[in-house]
Design an enzyme around this catalytic site. Structure first.
Site, PDB file in Angstrom:
ATOM      1  N   LYS A 197       0.817  -1.220   0.000  1.00 47.45           N
ATOM      2  CA  LYS A 197       0.000   0.000   0.000  1.00 47.45           C
ATOM      3  C   LYS A 197       0.858   1.282   0.000  1.00 47.45           C
ATOM      4  O   LYS A 197       2.068   1.231   0.260  1.00 47.45           O
ATOM      5  CB  LYS A 197      -0.938  -0.035   1.211  1.00 47.45           C
ATOM      6  CG  LYS A 197      -1.963  -1.181   1.158  1.00 47.45           C
ATOM      7  CD  LYS A 197      -2.996  -1.055   2.268  1.00 47.45           C
ATOM      8  CE  LYS A 197      -4.011  -2.190   2.197  1.00 47.45           C
ATOM      9  NZ  LYS A 197      -5.103  -2.012   3.191  1.00 47.45           N
TER      10      LYS A 197
ATOM     11  N   TYR B  85     -12.596  -2.151  -3.938  1.00 45.90           N
ATOM     12  CA  TYR B  85     -13.130  -2.210  -2.578  1.00 45.90           C
ATOM     13  C   TYR B  85     -14.668  -2.093  -2.542  1.00 45.90           C
ATOM     14  O   TYR B  85     -15.232  -1.769  -1.491  1.00 45.90           O
ATOM     15  CB  TYR B  85     -12.497  -1.116  -1.719  1.00 45.90           C
ATOM     16  CG  TYR B  85     -11.089  -1.446  -1.242  1.00 45.90           C
ATOM     17  CD1 TYR B  85     -10.848  -2.558  -0.428  1.00 45.90           C
ATOM     18  CD2 TYR B  85     -10.013  -0.648  -1.589  1.00 45.90           C
ATOM     19  CE1 TYR B  85      -9.569  -2.867   0.012  1.00 45.90           C
ATOM     20  CE2 TYR B  85      -8.725  -0.948  -1.140  1.00 45.90           C
ATOM     21  CZ  TYR B  85      -8.517  -2.062  -0.335  1.00 45.90           C
ATOM     22  OH  TYR B  85      -7.253  -2.359   0.111  1.00 45.90           O
TER      23      TYR B  85
ATOM     24  N   PHE C 175     -15.629   3.598   6.567  1.00 44.44           N
ATOM     25  CA  PHE C 175     -14.253   3.926   6.194  1.00 44.44           C
ATOM     26  C   PHE C 175     -13.999   3.902   4.687  1.00 44.44           C
ATOM     27  O   PHE C 175     -12.876   4.142   4.244  1.00 44.44           O
ATOM     28  CB  PHE C 175     -13.266   2.995   6.913  1.00 44.44           C
ATOM     29  CG  PHE C 175     -13.489   1.516   6.664  1.00 44.44           C
ATOM     30  CD1 PHE C 175     -13.012   0.906   5.517  1.00 44.44           C
ATOM     31  CD2 PHE C 175     -14.185   0.742   7.595  1.00 44.44           C
ATOM     32  CE1 PHE C 175     -13.211  -0.447   5.286  1.00 44.44           C
ATOM     33  CE2 PHE C 175     -14.383  -0.626   7.368  1.00 44.44           C
ATOM     34  CZ  PHE C 175     -13.897  -1.214   6.206  1.00 44.44           C
TER      35      PHE C 175
ATOM     36  N   ARG D  79      -1.952 -14.494   4.731  1.00 44.16           N
ATOM     37  CA  ARG D  79      -2.684 -13.849   5.840  1.00 44.16           C
ATOM     38  C   ARG D  79      -1.900 -13.982   7.147  1.00 44.16           C
ATOM     39  O   ARG D  79      -1.910 -13.077   7.988  1.00 44.16           O
ATOM     40  CB  ARG D  79      -4.090 -14.435   5.967  1.00 44.16           C
ATOM     41  CG  ARG D  79      -4.947 -14.058   4.765  1.00 44.16           C
ATOM     42  CD  ARG D  79      -6.355 -14.592   4.865  1.00 44.16           C
ATOM     43  NE  ARG D  79      -7.135 -13.913   5.890  1.00 44.16           N
ATOM     44  CZ  ARG D  79      -7.626 -12.694   5.752  1.00 44.16           C
ATOM     45  NH1 ARG D  79      -7.384 -11.979   4.661  1.00 44.16           N
ATOM     46  NH2 ARG D  79      -8.345 -12.165   6.716  1.00 44.16           N
TER      47      ARG D  79
ATOM     48  N   THR E  51      -5.602  -7.152  10.566  1.00 43.90           N
ATOM     49  CA  THR E  51      -5.868  -5.889   9.859  1.00 43.90           C
ATOM     50  C   THR E  51      -5.429  -4.690  10.685  1.00 43.90           C
ATOM     51  O   THR E  51      -4.810  -3.762  10.176  1.00 43.90           O
ATOM     52  CB  THR E  51      -7.381  -5.775   9.553  1.00 43.90           C
ATOM     53  OG1 THR E  51      -7.778  -6.921   8.799  1.00 43.90           O
ATOM     54  CG2 THR E  51      -7.699  -4.513   8.772  1.00 43.90           C
TER      55      THR E  51
ATOM     56  N   ARG F 276       2.380  -6.369   9.292  1.00 42.80           N
ATOM     57  CA  ARG F 276       1.642  -5.227   9.843  1.00 42.80           C
ATOM     58  C   ARG F 276       2.171  -4.814  11.203  1.00 42.80           C
ATOM     59  O   ARG F 276       2.247  -3.617  11.516  1.00 42.80           O
ATOM     60  CB  ARG F 276       0.148  -5.538   9.869  1.00 42.80           C
ATOM     61  CG  ARG F 276      -0.470  -5.448   8.457  1.00 42.80           C
ATOM     62  CD  ARG F 276      -1.822  -6.074   8.412  1.00 42.80           C
ATOM     63  NE  ARG F 276      -2.540  -5.811   7.162  1.00 42.80           N
ATOM     64  CZ  ARG F 276      -3.569  -6.531   6.750  1.00 42.80           C
ATOM     65  NH1 ARG F 276      -3.999  -7.555   7.463  1.00 42.80           N
ATOM     66  NH2 ARG F 276      -4.188  -6.242   5.615  1.00 42.80           N
TER      67      ARG F 276
ATOM     68  N   ASN G 221      -2.171   0.254   6.604  1.00 41.95           N
ATOM     69  CA  ASN G 221      -1.678  -0.996   7.194  1.00 41.95           C
ATOM     70  C   ASN G 221      -0.783  -1.793   6.256  1.00 41.95           C
ATOM     71  O   ASN G 221      -0.661  -3.006   6.375  1.00 41.95           O
ATOM     72  CB  ASN G 221      -2.843  -1.824   7.752  1.00 41.95           C
ATOM     73  CG  ASN G 221      -3.784  -2.326   6.680  1.00 41.95           C
ATOM     74  OD1 ASN G 221      -3.668  -1.940   5.522  1.00 41.95           O
ATOM     75  ND2 ASN G 221      -4.708  -3.189   7.048  1.00 41.95           N
TER      76      ASN G 221
ATOM     77  N   HIS H 267      -2.338  -5.446   1.610  1.00 37.41           N
ATOM     78  CA  HIS H 267      -3.633  -6.123   1.463  1.00 37.41           C
ATOM     79  C   HIS H 267      -3.353  -7.542   1.012  1.00 37.41           C
ATOM     80  O   HIS H 267      -2.413  -7.776   0.261  1.00 37.41           O
ATOM     81  CB  HIS H 267      -4.500  -5.424   0.403  1.00 37.41           C
ATOM     82  CG  HIS H 267      -5.666  -6.270  -0.044  1.00 37.41           C
ATOM     83  ND1 HIS H 267      -6.843  -6.318   0.662  1.00 37.41           N
ATOM     84  CD2 HIS H 267      -5.797  -7.145  -1.073  1.00 37.41           C
ATOM     85  CE1 HIS H 267      -7.666  -7.180   0.066  1.00 37.41           C
ATOM     86  NE2 HIS H 267      -7.061  -7.688  -0.988  1.00 37.41           N
TER      87      HIS H 267
ATOM     88  N   GLU I 155      -9.665 -10.903  -7.509  1.00 37.68           N
ATOM     89  CA  GLU I 155      -8.738  -9.781  -7.335  1.00 37.68           C
ATOM     90  C   GLU I 155      -7.573  -9.852  -8.314  1.00 37.68           C
ATOM     91  O   GLU I 155      -7.140  -8.827  -8.847  1.00 37.68           O
ATOM     92  CB  GLU I 155      -8.262  -9.740  -5.880  1.00 37.68           C
ATOM     93  CG  GLU I 155      -9.399  -9.392  -4.923  1.00 37.68           C
ATOM     94  CD  GLU I 155      -9.017  -9.407  -3.444  1.00 37.68           C
ATOM     95  OE1 GLU I 155      -9.905  -9.129  -2.619  1.00 37.68           O
ATOM     96  OE2 GLU I 155      -7.842  -9.685  -3.118  1.00 37.68           O
TER      97      GLU I 155
HETATM   98  P1  CMP Z   1      -7.667  -4.440   3.442  1.00 33.73           P
HETATM   99  O1  CMP Z   1      -7.247  -5.843   3.675  1.00 33.73           O
HETATM  100  O2  CMP Z   1      -7.015  -3.754   2.286  1.00 33.73           O
HETATM  101  O3  CMP Z   1      -9.253  -4.385   3.236  1.00 33.73           O
HETATM  102  C1  CMP Z   1     -10.018  -3.238   3.551  1.00 33.73           C
HETATM  103  C2  CMP Z   1      -9.214  -2.168   4.206  1.00 33.73           C
HETATM  104  O4  CMP Z   1      -9.937  -1.161   4.848  1.00 33.73           O
HETATM  105  C3  CMP Z   1      -8.383  -2.777   5.313  1.00 33.73           C
HETATM  106  O5  CMP Z   1      -7.353  -3.579   4.747  1.00 33.73           O
HETATM  107  C4  CMP Z   1      -7.929  -1.534   6.065  1.00 33.73           C
HETATM  108  O6  CMP Z   1      -6.743  -0.990   5.561  1.00 33.73           O
HETATM  109  C5  CMP Z   1      -9.062  -0.535   5.776  1.00 33.73           C
HETATM  110  N1  CMP Z   1      -9.791  -0.138   6.984  1.00 33.73           N
HETATM  111  C6  CMP Z   1      -9.867   1.102   7.452  1.00 33.73           C
HETATM  112  N2  CMP Z   1     -10.619   1.138   8.556  1.00 33.73           N
HETATM  113  C7  CMP Z   1     -11.033  -0.126   8.801  1.00 33.73           C
HETATM  114  C8  CMP Z   1     -11.841  -0.732   9.803  1.00 33.73           C
HETATM  115  N3  CMP Z   1     -12.384  -0.028  10.803  1.00 33.73           N
HETATM  116  N4  CMP Z   1     -12.056  -2.071   9.727  1.00 33.73           N
HETATM  117  C9  CMP Z   1     -11.533  -2.803   8.704  1.00 33.73           C
HETATM  118  N5  CMP Z   1     -10.753  -2.267   7.726  1.00 33.73           N
HETATM  119  C10 CMP Z   1     -10.510  -0.948   7.780  1.00 33.73           C
END
Ligand code: CMP
Length: 139
Positions: A10, A50, A58, A86, A92, A103, A113, A116, A127
């Site tokens: 990212k 997304y 968010f 993962r 996350t 992370r 973070n 992905h 994807e």
């Molecule tokens: P990702 O795996 O890219 O999928 C969705 C993204 O939303 C997640 O990682 C986070 O970077 C982002 N995000 C921001 N806020 C939240 C939240 N409250 N819960 C989950 N994902 C979030």
């Protein structure tokens, strides 16, 4: 079985010149980069990618963030690639991520973070197809 997953390094990570460091952690976890490209996501790409989170509070900030700088999209191959990826990514929310995960090591916040990764084989295929054509993947 040897499978594939989809990964994004990212903008918070590319900004800090961590593309190699993150990729090294993926490789050390037993994953092989079989496709990789650095792109600046368009708004349409971020919103489409997304779309599943469209109703989440968010979503708009997430799309802003994912278009705020370059990302590196990758296809990773390995034994149980989705689960392996993962595991090495960690939770996350970096505050909840295990020691030694990407992370925990690098993420700045739940939004920024660093990486992905697909959450299922089914989504991995969707994807991968979103960002790569078959000729760009060299196994
Ligand atoms: P990702 O795996 O890219 O999928 C969705 C993204 O939303 C997640 O990682 C986070 O970077 C982002 N995000 C921001 N806020 C939240 C939240 N409250 N819960 C989950 N994902 C979030």
């Amino acid at each position: 079985a040897v499978t594939r997953t989809f990964s994004i390094i990212k903008p918070d990570a590319t900004r800090r010149n961590l593309t190699g460091a993150v990729t090294k952690m993926l490789e050390e976890a037993g994953l092989r980069v079989v496709a990789s490209k650095r792109i600046h996501m368009t708004r349409d790409q971020a919103e489409g990618f997304y779309a599943v989170h469209k109703e989440r509070p968010f979503y708009n900030d997430l799309c802003d963030f994912m278009t705020s700088g370059p990302v590196v999209v990758q296809v990773l191959e390995g034994e149980d690639a989705v689960a392996r990826n993962r595991q090495v990514m960690g939770a996350t929310n970096p505050a909840q991520a295990d020691e030694g995960t990407i992370r925990k090591t690098y993420a700045e916040s739940i939004e920024a973070n660093s990486v992905h990764g697909s959450d299922s084989d089914e989504n991995a295929k969707i994807e991968i197809d979103f960002f790569f054509s078959p000729d760009e993947i060299v196994g």
